[in-house]
Design a protein around this motif. Structure first.
Motif, PDB file in Angstrom:
ATOM      1  N   LEU A 241      44.870  21.589  63.560  1.00 32.54           N
ATOM      2  CA  LEU A 241      44.690  22.357  62.319  1.00 32.54           C
ATOM      3  C   LEU A 241      46.023  22.750  61.689  1.00 32.54           C
TER       4      LEU A 241
ATOM      5  N   GLY B 163      51.122  30.226  58.798  1.00 29.81           N
ATOM      6  CA  GLY B 163      50.445  31.260  59.575  1.00 29.81           C
ATOM      7  C   GLY B 163      49.231  30.701  60.274  1.00 29.81           C
TER       8      GLY B 163
ATOM      9  N   ILE C  92      45.888  32.167  63.081  1.00 29.69           N
ATOM     10  CA  ILE C  92      45.273  33.082  64.032  1.00 29.69           C
ATOM     11  C   ILE C  92      45.034  32.252  65.292  1.00 29.69           C
TER      12      ILE C  92
ATOM     13  N   TRP D 117      38.727  34.089  63.847  1.00 33.05           N
ATOM     14  CA  TRP D 117      38.626  33.198  62.685  1.00 33.05           C
ATOM     15  C   TRP D 117      37.439  33.635  61.822  1.00 33.05           C
ATOM     16  N   GLY D 118      37.604  33.483  60.534  1.00 33.61           N
ATOM     17  CA  GLY D 118      36.498  33.736  59.606  1.00 33.61           C
ATOM     18  C   GLY D 118      36.128  35.200  59.460  1.00 33.61           C
TER      19      GLY D 118
ATOM     20  N   ARG E 170      37.927  37.408  57.659  1.00 32.53           N
ATOM     21  CA  ARG E 170      38.641  37.940  56.486  1.00 32.53           C
ATOM     22  C   ARG E 170      39.941  38.652  56.848  1.00 32.53           C
ATOM     23  N   LEU E 171      40.660  38.113  57.810  1.00 31.52           N
ATOM     24  CA  LEU E 171      41.991  38.651  58.097  1.00 31.52           C
ATOM     25  C   LEU E 171      43.028  38.010  57.178  1.00 31.52           C
TER      26      LEU E 171
ATOM     27  N   MET F  51      46.900  39.134  55.816  1.00 30.74           N
ATOM     28  CA  MET F  51      48.107  38.353  56.127  1.00 30.74           C
ATOM     29  C   MET F  51      48.860  38.046  54.836  1.00 30.74           C
TER      30      MET F  51
ATOM     31  N   LYS G  94      51.366  24.035  52.999  1.00 26.85           N
ATOM     32  CA  LYS G  94      50.786  22.709  53.232  1.00 26.85           C
ATOM     33  C   LYS G  94      49.644  22.861  54.208  1.00 26.85           C
ATOM     34  N   VAL G  95      48.555  22.190  53.910  1.00 23.58           N
ATOM     35  CA  VAL G  95      47.375  22.306  54.768  1.00 23.58           C
ATOM     36  C   VAL G  95      46.702  20.942  54.872  1.00 23.58           C
TER      37      VAL G  95
ATOM     38  N   GLN H 237      38.911  22.910  56.131  1.00 21.55           N
ATOM     39  CA  GLN H 237      38.128  23.555  55.056  1.00 21.55           C
ATOM     40  C   GLN H 237      38.170  25.078  55.114  1.00 21.55           C
TER      41      GLN H 237
ATOM     42  N   ALA I 130      40.627  27.025  56.098  1.00 19.48           N
ATOM     43  CA  ALA I 130      41.907  27.481  55.555  1.00 19.48           C
ATOM     44  C   ALA I 130      41.937  27.274  54.034  1.00 19.48           C
TER      45      ALA I 130
ATOM     46  N   ARG J 183      39.539  27.080  51.921  1.00 24.24           N
ATOM     47  CA  ARG J 183      38.613  28.044  51.288  1.00 24.24           C
ATOM     48  C   ARG J 183      39.298  29.413  51.152  1.00 24.24           C
ATOM     49  N   ALA J 184      39.924  29.862  52.248  1.00 26.14           N
ATOM     50  CA  ALA J 184      40.575  31.185  52.229  1.00 26.14           C
ATOM     51  C   ALA J 184      41.741  31.184  51.248  1.00 26.14           C
ATOM     52  N   TYR J 185      42.540  30.111  51.241  1.00 30.71           N
ATOM     53  CA  TYR J 185      43.715  30.050  50.355  1.00 30.71           C
ATOM     54  C   TYR J 185      43.285  30.083  48.891  1.00 30.71           C
TER      55      TYR J 185
END
Ligand SMILES: CC(C)(COP(=O)(O)OP(=O)(O)OC[C@H]1O[C@@H](n2cnc3c(N)ncnc32)[C@H](O)[C@@H]1OP(=O)(O)O)[C@@H](O)C(=O)NCCC(=O)NCCS
Length: 152
Positions: free
Chosen positions: A31, A83, A85, A91-92, A94-95, A99, A118-119, A124, A126, A128-130
């Motif tokens: 990941l 970054g 976790i 995971w998942g 909402r931290l 951050m 870069k991801v 998905q 990461a 989604r969160a970004y």
């Protein structure tokens, strides 16, 4: 779960050992696109700190190490966010917004104008969160996506 329990602390030997374990986990290694590395390379990296072009923090939840976050390739105008976790039970939850809030404050202190990351295109969670927190796609290919955000 209260997110107020998330703290950003200095990246010490505890985090050095933890990040060895986390980044050698096959799933996290993939990941985070982490290449193979040795203990010696990790020690050399640790000994190189503090550096002007690289800042890293440990993340602690209820006093337990759970991950790592930082800025690399720092220039007067930009830096690359990184970054993860490492403790999968977090995971998942909402931290990521916390951050990012922390990193944006640090970026402001450095007077940086934008951050990018870069991801892997198959990460998905990461992505989604970004996107949810305001990063927009600025480049990439079928394997990797580059995303950017203005520091305001
Ligand atoms: C990437 C990471 C920092 C995101 O932080 P987080 O606190 O887990 O993210 P959030 O909880 O804020 O958001 C995750 C989003 O993905 C969604 N999601 C969770 N699992 C998912 C999955 N398997 N596929 C797609 N979306 C998923 C969640 O529903 C949430 O979206 P929503 O707000 O629309 O509900 C963290 O998950 C992590 O470190 N993962 C492991 C390593 C990694 O991938 N690092 C990033 C390398 S670039």
């Amino acid at each position: 779960m209260s997110n107020n329990n998330l703290k950003f602390v200095s990246f010490n030997h505890v985090y050095l050992q933890k990040s060895w374990d986390w980044l050698n986990d096959e799933e996290i290694k993939k990941l985070t696109s982490t290449p193979d590395f040795t203990r010696q390379q990790q020690r050399d990296f640790f000994d190189s700190l503090p550096r002007k072009d690289y800042k890293v923090w440990g993340m602690e939840f209820d006093d337990n190490p759970i991950g790592v976050v930082g800025l690399k390739k720092i220039t007067p105008s930009s830096a690359e966010y990184f970054g993860y976790i490492g403790e999968k039970g977090f995971w998942g939850k909402r931290l990521f917004p916390i951050m990012l809030q922390f990193i944006l404050l640090e970026a402001k202190l450095l007077d940086i104008k934008f951050i990018y990351l870069k991801v892997r295109s198959d990460n998905q969670r990461a992505i989604r969160a970004y996107q949810r927190e305001g990063f927009t796609i600025s480049g990439g290919n079928e394997n990797m996506i580059e995303m950017t955000m203005r520091v305001i």
